[in-house]
Design a protein around this motif. Structure first.
Motif, mmCIF file in Angstrom:
data_model
loop_
_atom_site.group_PDB
_atom_site.id
_atom_site.type_symbol
_atom_site.label_atom_id
_atom_site.label_comp_id
_atom_site.label_asym_id
_atom_site.label_seq_id
_atom_site.Cartn_x
_atom_site.Cartn_y
_atom_site.Cartn_z
ATOM 1 N N ILE A 33 26.229 35.342 39.147
ATOM 2 C CA ILE A 33 27.052 35.374 40.345
ATOM 3 C C ILE A 33 26.327 36.034 41.526
ATOM 4 C CG2 ILE A 33 28.232 37.567 40.067
ATOM 5 C CD1 ILE A 33 30.838 36.047 40.637
ATOM 6 N N ILE A 44 35.491 29.427 36.690
ATOM 7 C CA ILE A 44 35.510 30.879 36.515
ATOM 8 C C ILE A 44 34.785 31.568 37.682
ATOM 9 C CG2 ILE A 44 34.610 32.777 35.124
ATOM 10 C CD1 ILE A 44 35.508 31.538 32.716
ATOM 11 N N ALA A 89 36.829 31.409 40.814
ATOM 12 C CA ALA A 89 37.970 32.307 40.683
ATOM 13 C C ALA A 89 37.521 33.762 40.850
ATOM 14 C CB ALA A 89 38.637 32.114 39.325
ATOM 15 N N ALA A 90 36.343 34.079 40.305
ATOM 16 C CA ALA A 90 35.823 35.441 40.430
ATOM 17 C C ALA A 90 35.586 35.781 41.895
ATOM 18 C CB ALA A 90 34.525 35.592 39.637
ATOM 19 N N TYR A 128 38.818 36.348 43.486
ATOM 20 C CA TYR A 128 39.355 37.623 43.020
ATOM 21 C C TYR A 128 38.743 38.777 43.790
ATOM 22 C CZ TYR A 128 40.737 41.373 39.908
ATOM 23 O OH TYR A 128 41.267 42.522 39.405
ATOM 24 N N LEU A 129 37.437 38.660 44.091
ATOM 25 C CA LEU A 129 36.751 39.720 44.831
ATOM 26 C C LEU A 129 37.070 39.652 46.316
ATOM 27 C CD1 LEU A 129 33.228 39.544 43.123
ATOM 28 C CD2 LEU A 129 35.023 41.248 42.725
ATOM 29 N N LEU A 159 36.239 37.103 48.196
ATOM 30 C CA LEU A 159 35.128 36.453 48.882
ATOM 31 C C LEU A 159 35.218 34.934 48.805
ATOM 32 C CD1 LEU A 159 32.295 38.790 47.536
ATOM 33 C CD2 LEU A 159 33.485 38.957 49.722
ATOM 34 N N GLY A 166 42.122 32.371 40.978
ATOM 35 C CA GLY A 166 41.494 33.686 41.132
ATOM 36 C C GLY A 166 42.221 34.520 42.172
ATOM 37 N N LEU A 183 45.380 35.975 40.777
ATOM 38 C CA LEU A 183 45.087 37.157 39.968
ATOM 39 C C LEU A 183 44.854 38.370 40.853
ATOM 40 C CD1 LEU A 183 42.775 35.814 37.157
ATOM 41 C CD2 LEU A 183 44.794 37.213 36.857
ATOM 42 N N GLY A 189 45.855 33.974 34.703
ATOM 43 C CA GLY A 189 44.715 34.122 33.801
ATOM 44 C C GLY A 189 44.789 33.142 32.647
ATOM 45 N N ILE A 221 43.701 29.753 33.867
ATOM 46 C CA ILE A 221 42.246 29.617 33.942
ATOM 47 C C ILE A 221 41.687 29.402 32.545
ATOM 48 C CG2 ILE A 221 40.076 30.781 34.513
ATOM 49 C CD1 ILE A 221 41.499 32.308 36.658
ATOM 50 N N MET A 222 42.162 30.214 31.579
ATOM 51 C CA MET A 222 41.616 30.150 30.240
ATOM 52 C C MET A 222 41.891 28.789 29.598
ATOM 53 S SD MET A 222 41.871 33.126 27.494
ATOM 54 C CE MET A 222 42.406 32.487 25.952
ATOM 55 N N VAL A 264 39.550 26.210 31.267
ATOM 56 C CA VAL A 264 38.148 26.406 30.907
ATOM 57 C C VAL A 264 37.925 26.089 29.432
ATOM 58 C CG1 VAL A 264 36.343 28.148 30.678
ATOM 59 C CG2 VAL A 264 37.725 28.063 32.736
#
Lengths: 307, 300
Positions: free
Chosen positions: B147, B232, B235-236, B239-240, B242, B252, B255, B273, B276-277, B280
């Protein structure tokens, strides 16, 4: 062996040089004048802008600016944060311990959990143990790390109250982040341990070991695991990259003051010197780890040295 | 796998009977159908895509409509998965979020393919200096773990959904370049390439008509698994903070919205979550099945 080490060390140099060029160029690739970015949202007079431009060396040729940037690195001079004017190097230095502890703890979790899950399912091939272990592993690789982290906080910290949810210091603040971060790598590792153990089990030397009357535990420990180890080290090494990027997220979820959180916050704040420093630092660590992994193969498997 | 190929391969196999020689794709499809886990993954994924397409028909609520009196309600018959602080129905937001998240995964991989495949193709085909220069660049990109490269791209371009897709796509492209290059290297020396050259084909024609088709199988496998990774990763980033920005429903982002209400509203974190799971996991199952089907050598 020495020749291999030297050659491998020399190979790491161009990579680092290229990484430093990319990190250096980052500030210039951002749309807009770096000097204006430097001031962020504050109002600024043209005279001051000119002064800062001169101080930052922006009025000199790009190559000279790059050389200045590189020359500063060994001295630990990575510039200063735009926001609080602290040296980037200081910011990184105070956060390394937290990140290193987390990465190490996660690596231990990944290794222990991955190895036992993988071994369990390989030895119980075709049974419900195998199916269960592989289901856990598959769920592990499909799970976003920040979700697992949040669920761990919810159960173990908010509901059960066993561990604090956030912060740094003390082993009890390390458990949840380490488990969250290590689990994804453990899942990848478990899948690999299973397949490499199954492969080794078919080797003639295992049959030999068994037929000379060794106990199964000894066969597994001395013959199977030892030979499956190379693949395991490879994956653990490769997983370190996943671990480093996972750490960026984990640190944010658990509000741990590490290098990853520093980077994410700096990106949100447009604090470019910090972004540059943190990216360069993570790339450096990653290169060093890869180097160590490569060298450890050569140690574990003498055949590799002669390639 | 495009449906047209699938359909023609299976009818062909039926028409010719079992003893007749089958095409690579027909062979692969039969193997894929035999894999229970791939089938399960495919069915779940198809269900998710259908739900994403039919989202407005499946819920009476609007994903953006606020209703402060209904804020932070736990799951109930009225709101199946509960509501967020602004009283928005979580099930609806996850449902509409699947449109964005699944698209983000697909578009990111498309970007990775658009960058990675030409690089790998020309590096493998021309060899020499081109190869060395391009692979150096690829190696350099791989110096930045996962990432981190995406974060660098976001730092340069600024945080939003489009840039997040670009960032994830760019950071996934080196892997495609590598895999395609390896596939090209193994088919470059084949007699049919020599024959094509002897027949006077241009380099471009040889690359596109004779070599590229032979790299399709690994691209499909990597692409499928890549969508899972891209979902993922995107989404990360959201989540951040960004990636996708509020109020757009994205998994994300959902979440991230739930983060501050973990103590009082567990559903806000739990269900996005799980979504997403599920997505994925189903893509991974399908991807693993495709890998085994398209490359029998890799079969365990």
């Amino acid at each position: 062996m020495l020749q291999f080490v030297v050659r491998r060390l020399l190979l790491a140099i161009p990579t680092m040089v290229a990484a430093s060029i990319l990190v250096f160029l980052m500030l210039h690739l951002v749309p807009g004048d770096p000097a204006i970015i430097f001031f962020g949202d504050q109002p600024v007079t043209p005279e001051r802008l000119e002064l800062v431009r001169h101080q930052m060396g922006l009025d000199r040729p790009l190559v000279i600016q790059y050389l200045d940037f590189v020359r500063g690195i060994p001295r630990g001079d990575l510039g200063r944060s735009i926001h609080n004017r602290t040296p980037v190097f200081e910011e990184l230095r105070t956060r390394v311990a937290s990140s290193a502890t987390l990465a190490l703890a996660a690596l231990i979790v990944a290794g222990a959990l991955g190895l036992s899950l993988g071994l369990l399912s390989a030895l119980g091939r075709g049974t419900w143990i195998d199916a269960g272990a592989m289901l856990v592993a598959l769920a592990g690789v499909s799970m976003p790390i920040f979700w697992l982290a949040a669920m761990l906080i919810f159960v173990f910290s908010l509901r059960l109250g066993w561990f604090p949810a956030t912060g740094f210091g003390g082993w009890n603040r390390l458990v949840l982040p380490a488990v969250a971060l290590g689990f994804v790598s453990a899942a990848t590792l478990a899948r690999l341990v299973r397949s490499s153990v199954l492969e080794v089990l078919l080797q003639p030397f295992v049959t030999t070991a068994r037929s000379k009357g060794l106990r199964e535990a000894v066969v597994i420990r001395r013959h199977v695991l030892k030979n499956a180890f190379i693949a395991i080290v490879t994956v653990l090494g490769l997983q370190f990259g996943t671990l480093l990027s996972g750490a960026v997220i984990t640190e944010t979820v658990f509000a741990r003051p590490g290098v990853g959180k520093l980077l994410v916050d700096a990106i949100s704040n447009k604090d470019f010197p910090i972004v540059q420093g943190a990216v360069l630092f993570i790339a450096l660590i990653y290169t060093v780890i890869n180097l160590v992994v490569d060298l450890s193969y050569a140690y574990l498997d003498p055949r590799i040295r002669f390639d | 796998m495009p449906t047209s190929i699938r359909a023609s391969a299976s009818t062909e196999a039926q028409a010719l009977g079992r003893a007749a020689p089958r095409s690579l794709w027909g062979e692969a499809f039969l193997r894929l159908r035999r894999s229970k886990s791939a089938l399960l993954g495919g069915i779940i994924l198809a269900g998710l895509i259908a739900a994403a397409v039919a989202a407005p028909l499946l819920t009476p609520w609007d994903p953006l409509e606020m209703n402060a009196v209904d804020g932070l309600k736990p799951p109930s018959a009225r709101h199946w998965l509960g509501t967020d602080i602004l009283g928005r129905d979580l099930f609806t937001r996850i449902l509409f979020g699947s449109r964005i998240s699944l698209q983000t995964g697909l578009i990111s991989v498309a970007i990775a393919i658009l960058i990675g495949v030409p690089v790998g193709l020309s590096a493998g085909f021309y060899g020499g200096l081109t190869d060395r220069a391009m692979m150096r660049l690829v190696d350099l990109m791989l110096t930045f773990p996962g990432i981190l490269l995406a974060l660098v791209v976001i730092a340069i371009l600024g945080p939003n959904l489009l840039n997040a897709m670009l960032a994830v796509g760019i950071s996934a492209s080196p892997t495609f370049a590598r895999v395609v290059r390896a596939a090209v290297l193994s088919s470059r020396e084949q007699t049919y390439v020599e024959a094509a050259r002897a027949a006077g084909c241009t380099n471009a024609r040889i690359m596109l008509r004779h070599i590229l088709p032979n790299t399709v199988a690994p691209i499909i496998v990597l692409g499928t698994l890549g969508v899972a990774g891209a979902i993922i990763a995107a989404a990360a980033l959201s989540y951040l903070g960004l990636g996708t920005q509020p109020p757009t429903p994205e998994w994300g982002g959902l979440l991230s919205e739930g983060r501050n209400y973990l103590r009082v509203a567990w559903w806000m974190t739990t269900f996005p979550g799980l979504a997403i799971m599920t997505a994925v996991l189903s893509i991974n199952l399908l991807g693993d099945g495709l890998r085994d089907a398209l490359d029998p050598r890799l079969q365990s």
